[in-house]
Design an enzyme around this catalytic site. Structure first.
Site, PDB file in Angstrom:
ATOM      1  N   ASP A  22       0.796  -1.011   0.079  1.00 22.75           N
ATOM      2  CA  ASP A  22      -0.083   0.031   0.020  1.00 22.75           C
ATOM      3  C   ASP A  22       1.100   1.383   0.010  1.00 22.75           C
ATOM      4  OD1 ASP A  22      -2.385   1.271   0.001  1.00 22.75           O
ATOM      5  OD2 ASP A  22      -2.947   1.130   2.017  1.00 22.75           O
ATOM      6  N   HIS A  39       2.301   3.389  -9.094  1.00 20.63           N
ATOM      7  CA  HIS A  39       2.228   1.714  -9.109  1.00 20.63           C
ATOM      8  C   HIS A  39       3.515   1.287  -9.999  1.00 20.63           C
ATOM      9  CE1 HIS A  39      -1.768   1.978  -7.540  1.00 20.63           C
ATOM     10  NE2 HIS A  39      -2.320   2.660  -8.469  1.00 20.63           N
ATOM     11  N   LEU A 133      11.475 -19.800  -4.925  1.00 18.93           N
ATOM     12  CA  LEU A 133      10.433 -18.831  -4.367  1.00 18.93           C
ATOM     13  C   LEU A 133       9.260 -19.131  -5.167  1.00 18.93           C
ATOM     14  CD1 LEU A 133      10.163 -16.626  -1.981  1.00 18.93           C
ATOM     15  CD2 LEU A 133      10.200 -15.056  -4.251  1.00 18.93           C
TER      16      LEU A 133
HETATM   17  C1  FPP Z   1      -1.958   0.202  -3.327  1.00 23.38           C
HETATM   18  O1  FPP Z   1      -1.432   1.329  -3.281  1.00 23.38           O
HETATM   19  C2  FPP Z   1      -1.471  -0.633  -4.561  1.00 23.38           C
HETATM   20  C3  FPP Z   1      -2.226  -1.266  -5.450  1.00 23.38           C
HETATM   21  C4  FPP Z   1      -3.804  -1.303  -5.371  1.00 23.38           C
HETATM   22  C5  FPP Z   1      -1.500  -1.834  -6.559  1.00 23.38           C
HETATM   23  C6  FPP Z   1      -0.521  -2.725  -6.142  1.00 23.38           C
HETATM   24  C7  FPP Z   1       0.115  -3.220  -7.370  1.00 23.38           C
HETATM   25  C8  FPP Z   1       1.410  -3.370  -7.939  1.00 23.38           C
HETATM   26  C9  FPP Z   1       2.648  -2.738  -7.028  1.00 23.38           C
HETATM   27  C10 FPP Z   1       1.792  -3.716  -9.166  1.00 23.38           C
HETATM   28  C11 FPP Z   1       1.821  -5.387  -9.073  1.00 23.38           C
HETATM   29  C12 FPP Z   1       2.276  -5.806 -10.361  1.00 23.38           C
HETATM   30  C13 FPP Z   1       2.390  -7.254 -10.604  1.00 23.38           C
HETATM   31  C14 FPP Z   1       2.917  -7.776 -12.054  1.00 23.38           C
HETATM   32  C15 FPP Z   1       2.478  -8.117  -9.632  1.00 23.38           C
HETATM   33  P1  FPP Z   1      -2.774   2.669  -3.534  1.00 23.38           P
HETATM   34  O2  FPP Z   1      -3.045   3.022  -4.945  1.00 23.38           O
HETATM   35  O3  FPP Z   1      -3.959   2.298  -2.688  1.00 23.38           O
HETATM   36  O4  FPP Z   1      -1.777   3.808  -2.451  1.00 23.38           O
HETATM   37  P2  FPP Z   1      -2.492   4.971  -1.692  1.00 23.38           P
HETATM   38  O5  FPP Z   1      -3.140   4.247  -0.426  1.00 23.38           O
HETATM   39  O6  FPP Z   1      -1.307   5.676  -1.636  1.00 23.38           O
HETATM   40  O7  FPP Z   1      -3.407   5.713  -2.590  1.00 23.38           O
END
Ligand code: FPP
Length: 247
Positions: A22, A39, A133
């Site tokens: 997050d 992201h 892993l």
């Molecule tokens: C939460 O941050 C994050 C997500 C909803 C997306 C996480 C996804 C990735 C890191 C990409 C993964 C990719 C692969 C290929 C596995 P948020 O947007 O809720 O952040 P905020 O709380 O600061 O708004």
């Protein structure tokens, strides 16, 4: 070397780490960038954490990449995330293979595009033989969805209610191939499970970090592992989840 001073102590665990990644949006906002860039930085952070887990002899890493609730985000963010995942598969699949990572996708695949479904299938089959892993990517996933799909699958398999025990139902959960997580990490400062792995975290240690996911690295991972081991020591050695009830 498998001494504690090297930071690697497989026997002390954790064997399985689950992460809610997050804080990507806030990371981008702090830099006056669109959320998409948060992201994107999150993907780079994930690749580093995968290597860090391998270096520490963690056997299973499960990450929450897209929740069932994430569909409610603005449509441009949802399509950006889908595109990013597709791009990440094509960019990193070979590297993950070289690193010895076995990729598994957990979640409801019915709602994702055929293109993404094919990419997931390819990632799973290309890495199926790897043993360093197991990285499970929870995508269009929810803990409640998993419990319901397991119940449906058990019913479809003809398991009578009189034989439905915790152990039997576990066989139908989406991650029946993995042990339950020993350590659950959530970055970004929120202190919630957010419908992640509800069934599997019954005996898991929780570490909540204020660090935003794109800034999470070796140092923060080591701190979380140290917190896990410290708790583990206080509560009596390497912990095993109690055997699931048979009756
Ligand atoms: C939460 O941050 C994050 C997500 C909803 C997306 C996480 C996804 C990735 C890191 C990409 C993964 C990719 C692969 C290929 C596995 P948020 O947007 O809720 O952040 P905020 O709380 O600061 O708004």
């Amino acid at each position: 070397m498998t001494t504690e001073s090297s930071g690697i102590n497989k026997a002390a665990g954790p064997r399985h780490i689950a992460i809610v990644m997050d804080g990507n949006g806030r990371w981008a906002k702090k830099r006056f960038l669109p959320r998409f860039f948060g992201h994107k930085a999150g993907v780079d952070s994930l690749v580093k954490v995968v290597q860090a887990c391998i270096d520490r002899e963690v056997e299973y890493l499960t990450v929450f990449a897209f929740s069932s609730e994430n569909w409610k985000r603005p449509s441009d963010e949802v399509s950006g995330l889908m595109g990013l995942v597709l791009a990440a598969v094509s960019r990193y699949l070979a590297k993950m293979g070289q690193m010895g990572v076995r990729i598994r996708i957990v979640g409801d695949r019915d709602a994702v595009s055929p293109k993404l479904r094919n990419a997931w299938n390819e990632a799973e089959s290309a890495t199926a033989h790897n043993t360093k892993l197991t990285m499970s990517v929870a995508f269009n996933y929810g803990g409640r969805w998993d419990i319901v799909q397991a119940c449906k699958a058990a019913m479809d398999a003809g398991v009578p209610s009189t034989e439905l025990t915790e152990a039997r139902l576990s066989e139908f959960m989406a991650m029946s191939y993995a042990p339950d997580p020993d350590l659950f990490i959530r970055t970004g400062g929120e202190v919630r499970i957010s419908n992640f792995m509800l069934w599997q975290v019954a005996y898991t240690e929780f570490v909540f970090s204020d660090c935003l996911w794109p800034e999470f690295g070796d140092k923060q991972l080591d701190a979380a592992i140290a917190a896990f081991r410290d708790r583990d020591r206080r509560f009596g050695g390497v912990k095993e989840a109690p055997a699931l009830a048979d009756g």
